[in-house]
Enzyme design. Sequence first.
Site, short mmCIF file in Angstrom:
data_model
loop_
_atom_site.label_atom_id
_atom_site.label_comp_id
_atom_site.label_asym_id
_atom_site.label_seq_id
_atom_site.Cartn_x
_atom_site.Cartn_y
_atom_site.Cartn_z
N HIS A 156 -15.82 41.86 11.00
CA HIS A 156 -14.82 41.29 11.93
C HIS A 156 -14.53 39.82 11.62
CE1 HIS A 156 -15.80 44.87 14.39
NE2 HIS A 156 -17.06 44.56 14.11
N SER A 277 1.63 19.92 -3.29
CA SER A 277 2.75 19.94 -2.35
C SER A 277 3.69 18.80 -2.71
CB SER A 277 2.21 19.76 -0.93
OG SER A 277 3.22 19.22 -0.10
N LYS A 283 -2.65 17.72 -0.71
CA LYS A 283 -2.77 19.18 -0.78
C LYS A 283 -3.06 19.73 -2.17
CE LYS A 283 -1.06 21.89 1.94
NZ LYS A 283 -0.86 22.59 3.14
N GLU A 290 -2.19 33.51 -3.32
CA GLU A 290 -1.16 33.91 -2.36
C GLU A 290 -0.08 34.78 -3.03
OE1 GLU A 290 0.26 30.31 -0.49
OE2 GLU A 290 -1.77 29.81 0.18
#
Length: 459
Positions: A156, A277, A283, A290
């Site tokens: 979970h 970024s 970043k 992704e």
Amino acid sequence: MAQLWGGRFTKETDQLVYNFNASISFDKKFYEQDIRGSIAHVTMLAKQGILTEEEKDKIIEGLLGIKADVESGALEITDEYEDIHSFVEANLIDRIGDAGKKLHTGRSRNDQVALDMKLYTRDEILELDQLLKGLLEVLLKLMKEHTETYMPGFTHLQKAQPITLAHHLGAYFEMFKRDRLRMKDIYQRMNYCPLGSGALAGTTYPLDREYTAELLEFAGPTLNSMDSVADRDYLIELLSAMSTVMMHLSRFSEEVIIWNSNEYQFVEIDDAYSTGSSIMPQKKNPDIAELVRGKTGRVYGALMSLLTTMKGIPLAYNKDMQEDKEFVFDAIDTTKGCLALFTGMLKTMHFNNQRMEDSAKNGFTNATDAADYLVNHGVPFRDAHGIVGQLVLYCIEKNIALDDMSLEEFKAISPVFEADIYEAISMKTCVEMRNTIGAPGKAAMEKVIAAHEMYLNVE
Ligand code: ARG
């Protein structure tokens, strides 16, 4: 417009119709397979006395010349041909004259395209298999290095029990190993040659189908000429197997994204596999993971698309089947690309061992082991569960781990605890006690690693 038919037509094809019907823009991808199939076909025609040796040699020379020129860039595959079969045949006739017109004897584009697609797919399955193997090798190397790297195992997405990084990665080893087995299985089932099935009903020429099958390294010829030109099962199976590969890569990507987040910091993706970024200078984004996760949808889409295309098609060949190509090509390229990128990302990824172990400790992943300690000292499990629950509550209030409690604090909750509790709930003990096959304990893990090593050496 260059097409292989037209004798019974009195009008030119409308240009829009021609464009709509043409497949050269995508089936040019298998020019090499088309030529390979044609060489086998004419070799057989000559053996059967349907072509002379001289005609055969001329055709083969012409075909090899076309292949060499396409490869060198001297000959471009352009849209002026309807499909790759027309391109090869027209160029052959240009080069060698009338003998070229005999290439298509005893063959239809229906069995030809079925063959080309099979040859193409078969080659690609081997490449997919090798990419999967490369990923398994990286996984195994990491598993060997991390049999004592403790980390929380989750259910979970909540910290559950301590495991090792080797054990976690070992789960992916199993998945990608099954993916390889699926590739092998599909390869074996599809590996029958449709050539010689003609349009749908075989041919009146005395073709030797066993021979062409052998020349093209198939296990044998297909046994029903209608099925041969209408079967796309193997593509559906491959799309399904690739969807499963992508599903595995996507789950793994999701974990890498979580592990790489500022909150977790279990891993750091190498600079070479991260992106920045345009506005936020701090970043470093896990774009590759992704994108792999994102591209999974494309491959699922291809599977749905072909299943839907095939569902209402009466026997035998129908033009709908031309739609099998673009999606399959895209899905193969996508899956291959994702496998290569993911493997590179994993290989260069830095693992933060201390961070993972601290996270396991601070998440009470040893709570079950504390309860087991009490049970081993005569406390009934249900009571032990309650006692450890109190320990956890106490720790949460003080913001400490179980291991940080003093013996007095342990004893205040249950007098059964003795000094050996620390040893009993150390990450090392928790993991080492789990030594059934498949569990994270080092001894169990090493047996599995040895089995994997043997598997990779032979397969
Ligand atoms: N481009 C066609 C395909 O991909 C080749 C077969 C054409 N056959 C035909 N009867 N029109 O399916």
